[in-house]
Design a protein around this motif. Structure first.
Motif, PDB file in Angstrom:
ATOM      1  N   ARG B 548       0.846  -1.196   0.000  1.00 23.51           N
ATOM      2  CA  ARG B 548       0.000   0.000   0.000  1.00 23.51           C
ATOM      3  C   ARG B 548       0.876   1.238   0.000  1.00 23.51           C
ATOM      4  O   ARG B 548       1.900   1.298   0.658  1.00 23.51           O
ATOM      5  N   SER B 550       1.980   4.686   1.108  1.00 19.49           N
ATOM      6  CA  SER B 550       1.780   5.498   2.292  1.00 19.49           C
ATOM      7  C   SER B 550       1.470   6.930   1.868  1.00 19.49           C
ATOM      8  O   SER B 550       2.036   7.443   0.914  1.00 19.49           O
ATOM      9  N   GLU B 563      -5.501   6.498   4.684  1.00 21.35           N
ATOM     10  CA  GLU B 563      -6.430   5.450   5.090  1.00 21.35           C
ATOM     11  C   GLU B 563      -5.733   4.266   5.750  1.00 21.35           C
ATOM     12  O   GLU B 563      -6.343   3.509   6.478  1.00 21.35           O
ATOM     13  N   TYR B 564      -4.464   4.092   5.446  1.00 21.71           N
ATOM     14  CA  TYR B 564      -3.784   2.906   5.940  1.00 21.71           C
ATOM     15  C   TYR B 564      -2.696   3.265   6.939  1.00 21.71           C
ATOM     16  O   TYR B 564      -2.114   4.338   6.895  1.00 21.71           O
ATOM     17  N   ASP B 567       2.765   0.524   5.885  1.00 18.14           N
ATOM     18  CA  ASP B 567       2.830  -0.864   5.446  1.00 18.14           C
ATOM     19  C   ASP B 567       3.974  -1.650   6.081  1.00 18.14           C
ATOM     20  O   ASP B 567       3.784  -2.762   6.535  1.00 18.14           O
ATOM     21  N   VAL B 574      -4.621  -3.005   9.226  1.00 17.54           N
ATOM     22  CA  VAL B 574      -3.920  -2.059   8.370  1.00 17.54           C
ATOM     23  C   VAL B 574      -4.727  -0.794   8.119  1.00 17.54           C
ATOM     24  O   VAL B 574      -4.182   0.235   7.777  1.00 17.54           O
ATOM     25  N   ARG B 575      -6.005  -0.894   8.294  1.00 17.10           N
ATOM     26  CA  ARG B 575      -6.823   0.252   7.946  1.00 17.10           C
ATOM     27  C   ARG B 575      -6.947   1.200   9.129  1.00 17.10           C
ATOM     28  O   ARG B 575      -7.241   0.800  10.242  1.00 17.10           O
ATOM     29  N   ARG B 576      -6.713   2.444   8.868  1.00 14.83           N
ATOM     30  CA  ARG B 576      -6.833   3.444   9.900  1.00 14.83           C
ATOM     31  C   ARG B 576      -8.242   4.003   9.926  1.00 14.83           C
ATOM     32  O   ARG B 576      -8.810   4.300  10.956  1.00 14.83           O
TER      33      ARG B 576
END
Lengths: 369, 604, 431
Positions: B548, B550, B563-564, B567, B574-576
């Motif tokens: 993903r 950053s 959103e993540y 990585d 992983v999802r914020r």
């Protein structure tokens, strides 16, 4: 076996691309322009397409042995003895390639930047960085080349943009150069200029699968074909085919000619670093793979002890040519033009052999079981 | 050489071994497995841990360490180990006699000589012999007298008790402190006393009670000294571990925020805690951090700076691979990204692992700012690092090798100014660099308010005088000043150190080979940094393979685009935030009032 | 310990290597930087070169000129080549590079050509051919291919002696800004060495340089004449003929055109403008035309190219035909006659007049170059498209056939804007 780390397609593409496009910084442009005149910029695309075909053949070969390195394929198809001999042959060739690239780099640096510095001084410092890369391993090299490719491409873009005050599109007339037949013949012959994709086959193990290998190979050949073609085109548009066949290093001459304003001129020194970066990566990867396949062929567990001797050998090889003339007219001509018989010929032969003998990965698996 | 050969037969082998290569065994390098992959590895690690009971664990580690480092064990240490193990054998359990226990405490704390240990004997409720013990100064005397001694001495306190050992009853019914617990091992007793707690013993029992009476002087929560920012929280850590943890916990109000305590230092038994969010931080990282901290066998652990040197991956690297911060908000945001924070008692800093290179360029400032401003100051910082590291080198290369690049008018001005300066440019620049470093170091050491003044005045006067005395050329002063500014703009103190050292490397490289030398040095340093890892994470991770992208690495994107979680850290979640984190953008503002209640549970 | 031993050994080796640094490391004040290189015909040896470089006396940047700090009297200083902060030296030698070495018998610092900005050929030398001078300039790494090239009337040495900056202190700035004046007026071309050399080799076009000379201020009328002289239009000047006085004596005007390495003719400043228009290098300039409605009165126009000239080259019955279409835009600078050319009815007439003016000028210029058989316009680039291969192009030899070409010129002119006025009212007096 030694530990070879994994990396992604992006890194593999940049590794091969950087190795291929390095030659455009050196004597290659004037040699091509000398032979092809105004057709140079698409003559190189002919080489690109031929190399792409060879790569697809190589891919067919690798497909028959999924997951194996090229040297393992040699062993499986040609038998252990012959396979080893061929692998060592490649190792020697790559060492020669690394040495000659180093020499060409040295010649350009001495001609343009450091005319009075002793050659050994330049080469030892250069080789120590190359050896550092070999010591740190392939993954670091691949990741650095990813960074390096961005730097090189962006800086090259800047360089060619700054040169735009000189460009004249009419200079690529007449369009056919010295004749279409000559262009195609020379283009095919010169396809060895894209030979560095073969290195990808030797590091199959790090590429995480055939699909990545295919993508990396095709991507790097097309990308570098585009970059080389564009830079040759712009080079021709700046210098014509006449002066273009006189300059020792085409792109460096563009950087020396940049004149944007009273304070922004004669800036070649800031472009120097892309010459160094691309050369270091090219020599380092040839150097590393040379050691790596030598180790694999002779079942040596760790490649690190060989770094010092191989550096020394590279150093020696770089001193082979007596002068610039010999470097350009003999060694570089061999590497960029005639080495395709060796580098492309052997894998194609092996493919033919494996087709005839019907050897595949599946068989060997059965044998093992 | 002849000497060596003559000496012994060994000489030959020594000589031979200089040119031959011996393969070293390399222990398996730590890496973070993918979330799914991790389980199998974890199991194997746990097995290892099961095998070694806590007591043998340390020994095993020392053996490993010795093998790895090949450090000879000094005789004194051998002796120490012997005596300590001797103590352990004798006193693995607590004696039931009060005299023996008093004797034990006195012996362990060298009582007659050591004046700090207090052993107060008394009779509980006038009947049962007992004593309390604590370190004076570490424990709060008011607490002890009001909530331990007073209730114990009250006549009726233990009258109802029917057990043999009254301590259980006392623990449950009498002691009035917040925390109190049973302690069954003599080592723990000593540890508790050292921490400032009070231990209570009554005759006939085979355990102690430790009551929390910690009370010593400490600094209050202050502004951060090295990481000041304009907008945002102004709290900094102080030297007390408990306070520091509270400061973090105050920001992360989450029941899964776990604080684990470990002790490091054979003699000073410093307390160190690991903070992470369970279910977010990758368990492999937590495991590895604990493994490394438990694996430290040292005498004395002063704080997080020492800790960092003991647990970092690359001892010889010029840039830090562990992030150090004195800001609770920064620590919290890193913990929320799935990283682990290490806090050591006695130092106002938190160490955060694993980190990637760009974390060193971040400050909380840009988190508080809108993304445009945040991105801008970050770019300035990258420029600052480039200037601080490269500028003097570039100048040397420019005037030494690539003079054609200088605009002619400027060059003639430089030459005219340098006409009476006898020194080569390299010497000039080294001279100025050294004096600048001197001013910098002196500025920190000079007490109080004079420090800053001396720095500025020193630099100004020195520079001006040096130019007038024809020792350096005036352009150089500009170069050095800009370089200095650049190095002050680097947000990470440790990184700034690294950059200052690298600068000299670049100066030498430029003097040796011009820009060619600088490029080679740059490549070598880049290669070394690329090969580095911080707790299994490639240090320069945004150049590596990434799943993903950053949105908060070099440039800072709008906060709803992040959103993540990063990585490379491999967090469990992983999802914020969801793809659409600003739910209100998708809604009609006019009817929003009616729908508000329905959407409450969706809101994040 | 072994590792440390090896490391120390390497370190010592490195120190030993680094001890002298690289031989290429030169302190900035150990060199002098030649700004101008002049070449003359030599009597004693193969070549004669003149170098101009700044002296390092006086403070850098501001402050008074270096003259005051010079010491001895002005006259004796000029004998040793010191002119207003510049030093000018001349040497005769077998080659340029050796000449520079030879100069170092007296000049105390290494002479560097890395900052050389101007190359001056004397006209006599240019007429004999400059090929001997090109060789080192392309090959030697110090030489910059971006220096400007000019040919000067008379000796290069005397031209350089007059190359004095009268405005500021910096000679290099003066040289560069002088060359860029071409962009403001188009009276002389701006030619860098790289273009000059390339055109010499090129199959497409012929080289040219700016043409310079020394003005002795004699062309200027003394001011005693009774009657005003009749209008002279178009104004074409050659160097040293510009009627002016004051400022530096050196001046640039017009173009020296070459056939291969040999100079064969000149274009005056007006023809130079026409040539630059066709080459798309004319940025802007004031051109004065006669007012047809009021003979004797003039209309100065601020002229620029509307778009890139459209040039087509093709063969018809074996004759090369070149079609040139030029689009010129102009702003009114002044209307002396106060005729309202801004009006719709008149502006077309003005356009037509401008068109005729430039068509005549372009025609005249092209005819002149065809008489000299020297394609300085680069028409060959458009002819080259008719050949498929380089062999055919080179066999045809465009440079030889240029004189046979039929060049059609059409100009489209447009007065776009009228300055700050829209119409002018007649002047009123008692008569």
């Amino acid at each position: 076996m030694m530990k070879e780390d994994n990396f992604g397609t992006k890194e593999a593409v940049s590794l091969a691309t950087l190795a291929i496009i390095t030659k455009v910084f050196y004597t290659s442009p004037f040699v091509i322009v000398n032979s092809l005149g105004t057709a140079a910029w698409y003559g190189t695309l002919v080489s690109c397409i031929v190399s792409l075909l060879v790569f697809l053949l190589l891919y067919q070969l690798m497909k028959r042995f999924p997951g194996d390195d090229l040297q393992a394929v040699f062993m499986k198809v040609l038998g252990k003895v012959l396979g080893r001999i061929v692998t060592v042959l490649f190792s020697v060739y790559l060492l020669y390639y690394a040495g000659m690239n180093l020499r060409e780099f040295l010649e350009i640096i001495k001609a343009y930047i450091l005319p009075y510095t002793p050659p050994s001084y330049i080469m030892i410092t250069f080789l120590s960085v190359v050896a550092l890369f070999a010591f740190l391993g392939l993954e670091v090299l691949a990741r650095f080349s990813y960074l390096g490719l961005w730097i090189v491409l962006i800086t090259m873009g800047l360089l060619l943009t700054f040169g735009s005050t000189y460009y004249n599109a009419n200079y690529i007339k007449p369009y056919l150069g010295y004749g279409i037949d000559k262009t195609i013949i020379y283009g095919v012959l010169r396809s060895a200029a894209y030979q560095e994709f073969i290195l990808l086959a030797f590091i199959m193990g790090s590429l995480q699968g055939l699909k990545n290998f295919k993508r990396a190979g095709i991507g790097s050949i097309l990308l570098s074909g585009g970059v080389i073609s564009i830079s040759l085109l712009l080079y021709l548009m700046m210098f014509q085919y006449t002066v273009g066949s006189e300059n020792l290093s085409g792109l460096f001459q563009i950087s020396r000619s940049i004149y944007l304003s009273r304070f922004f001129q004669r800036v070649e020194a800031i472009f120097l670093f892309i010459w160094v970066i691309s050369s270091v990566v090219t020599v380092a990867i040839a150097f590393y793979i040379s050691i790596s396949i030598y180790c694999k062929a002779l079942n040596i567990g760790d490649h690190r002890p060989l770094i010092l001797p191989f550096s020394f050998l590279t150093f020696l090889v770089a001193f082979f040519p007596k002068n610039l003339t010999e470097t350009v007219e003999f060694h570089m001509l061999f590497i960029r033009q005639y080495s395709s018989f060796v580098v492309y010929g052997i894998p194609v032969l092996v493919l033919v052999l494996s087709l005839i003998l019907g050897r595949k990965r599946v068989e060997s698996r059965n044998e093992k079981v | 050489m002849v000497m060596i050969l003559k000496k012994s037969k060994n000489g030959f082998w020594t000589l031979l071994s200089l040119i031959t290569y011996k393969k070293k065994d390399k222990p398996e390098e730590f890496y973070i497995p993918e979330v799914n992959e991790g389980e199998s590895r974890q199991v194997s690690q746990e097995k290892n841990n099961d095998k070694s009971t806590p007591s043998t664990n340390e020994k095993q580690n020392t053996q490993k360490d010795n093998k790895g480092l090949k450090k000879p064990i000094p005789v004194s240490e051998l002796k120490k180990e012997k005596t300590e193990s001797g103590v352990k054998k004798d006193e693995n359990c607590i004696s039931c006699s009060i005299d023996e226990n008093i004797d034990f405490i006195n012996r362990m704390f060298n009582a007659p000589v050591n004046k700090d240990i207090v052993v107060r004997e008394f009779n509980i409720a006038g009947h049962y012999k007992a004593f309390i013990t604590y370190l004076s100064g570490m424990a709060d005397k008011i607490t002890i007298s009001n909530f331990i001694l007073k209730p114990l001495l009250a006549k009726k306190s233990v009258e109802d008790a029917e057990e043999d050992c009254k301590l259980d009853y006392i623990l449950k019914n009498v002691i009035e402190t917040h925390q109190a617990k049973k302690i069954t091992s003599p080592n723990e007793v000593i540890y508790e006393i050292l921490n400032g707690n009070t231990c209570i013993y009554a005759d006939g029992c085979n355990f102690y009670i430790s009551a929390e009476t910690v009370g010593f002087d400490k600094r209050g929560v202050d502004k951060p000294q090295t990481e000041g920012i304009v907008s945002g929280s102004q709290e900094g850590f102080n030297e007390t571990l408990r306070t520091n943890i509270t400061l973090v916990r105050k920001i992360i109000r989450n029941n899964n925020l776990v604080t684990e305590f470990l002790t490091v230092g054979e003699r000073n038994k410093n307390l160190c805690s690991i903070l992470y969010i369970k279910g977010l931080a990758n368990p492999a990282v937590v495991q590895e951090v604990k493994r490394r901290i438990n694996g430290i066998k040292t005498d004395f652990m002063l704080g997080d700076g020492m800790m960092e040197q003991f647990i970092e991956d690359n001892t010889f690297s010029i840039v830090p691979t562990i992030l150090s911060t004195e800001r609770p908000d920064r620590t919290a945001s890193h913990i929320m990204e799935g990283r682990v924070a290490i806090l050591v008692d006695g130092a106002p800093f938190a160490k955060i692992v694993p980190v990637t290179s760009h974390s060193l360029f971040h400050t909380p400032e840009e988190t508080y700012l809108r993304w445009q401003y945040g991105t801008f100051i970050r770019l300035i910082r990258f420029l600052a690092v480039a200037l601080a590291a490269l500028l003097p080198g570039l100048y040397i290369g420019l005037v030494g090798y690539h003079r054609e690049m200088i605009p002619t008018d400027l060059m003639i001005a430089i030459v005219k100014a340098k006409e009476n300066v006898p020194f080569p440019t390299l010497l000039e620049i080294l001279l100025m660099e050294v004096s600048f470093e001197l001013i910098r170091e002196a500025g920190i050491r000079i007490p109080g308010i004079i420090g800053n003044t001396i720095g500025i005045i020193g630099a100004l006067i020195l520079g001006q005088a040096a130019v007038q005395a024809n020792i350096v050329s005036p352009v150089l002063i500009i170069i050095i000043a800009v370089t200095g500014l650049g190095s002050f703009a680097i947000p990470n103190y440790n990184l700034a150190f690294g950059v200052r050292i690298v600068r000299f490397l670049f100066i030498l490289a430029a003097a040796a080979l011009g820009y060619y030398g600088i490029t080679l040095a740059f490549i070598a340093i880049a290669a070394l940094i690329l090969s580095m890892k911080s707790f299994g994470v490639p240090f320069v991770s945004h150049l590596g393979p990434q799943v993903r992208q950053s949105h908060d690495a070099i440039l800072r994107w709008p906060v709803w685009k992040q959103e993540y979680r990063p990585d490379p850290v491999n967090p469990l979640d992983v999802r914020r935030q969801p793809k659409i984190s600003r739910k209100w953008t998708a809604k009609d503002p006019k009817t929003g009032i009616d729908r508000e209640r329905n959407n409450d549970d969706e809101g994040r | 310990m072994k590792r440390y031993k090896v490391f120390c050994l390497l370190l010592i080796l490195l120190c030993w290597m680094l001890a002298g640094c690289s031989p290429d490391l030169v302190e900035i004040d150990e060199e002098v930087y030649a700004l101008v290189l002049g070449a003359d015909i030599s009597a004693n040896n193969k070549i004669k070169i003149t170098l101009q470089y700044p002296s390092y006396k006086g403070s850098g940047g501001g402050g008074s000129g270096s003259k005051s700090s010079g010491g001895g009297g002005g006259g004796s200083r000029e004998e040793i080549g010191v002119y207003e902060g510049n030093i000018i030296t001349t040497v005769e030698a077998s080659s340029i590079l050796e000449g520079i070495n030879l100069l170092n018998t007296a000049v105390s610092r290494q002479i560097s050509l890395t900052h050389c900005k101007l190359l001056v050929f004397s006209e006599e030398l240019a007429k004999q051919g400059v090929e001997d001078y090109l060789a080192p300039m392309m090959r030697y790494r110090d030489m910059r291919r971006i220096m400007h090239v000019i040919v000067c009337k008379g000796k290069a040495e005397s031209f350089i002696k007059e190359n004095i900056n009268t405005i500021g202190e910096s000679e290099s700035k003066a040289i560069e800004l002088m060359a860029t004046q071409s962009l403001n007026n188009g009276l002389f071309p701006r030619m860098t060495f790289i273009d000059f050399y390339r055109n010499m080799l090129s199959p497409y076009e012929q080289p040219l340089t700016a043409y310079a000379g020394i003005n002795d201020f004699s062309k200027l009328s003394s001011g005693d004449e009774e009657t005003a002289s009749p209008l002279k239009i178009p104004e074409g000047y050659l160097p040293s003929e510009v009627p002016r006085k004051g400022a530096a004596r050196r001046e640039l005007a017009g173009t020296a055109i070459f056939n291969g390495p040999k100079m064969i003719g000149v274009l005056d400043s007006f023809e130079t403008r026409c040539m630059l228009i066709i080459k798309n290098q004319f940025k802007r300039g004031i051109v004065t035309i006669e007012d047809r409605k009021a003979p004797g009165k003039v209309i100065p126009l601020d002229v620029r190219l509307g778009r890139k000239p459209v040039i087509k080259g093709y063969f018809e019955n074996g004759v090369p035909i070149i079609d040139v279409r030029v689009n010129i835009e102009a702003d009114l600078g002044a209307i002396q006659s106060r005729v309202n050319y801004e009006r719709l009815s008149l502006v077309e007439a003005l356009n037509g007049q401008i068109k005729e003016f430039f068509e005549a000028g372009l025609r005249q210029t092209i005819d002149k170059t065809q008489r000299l058989n020297c394609d300085v316009f680069g028409f060959g680039e458009y002819i080259a498209g008719n050949f498929s291969t380089i062999q055919e192009l080179e066999a045809y030899n465009w440079k030889k056939h240029y004189k046979d070409a039929k060049v059609n010129v059409t100009v489209e002119a447009n007065v776009r804007r009228t300055g700050l006025m829209f119409g002018s009212k007649p002047l009123k007096s008692s008569q």
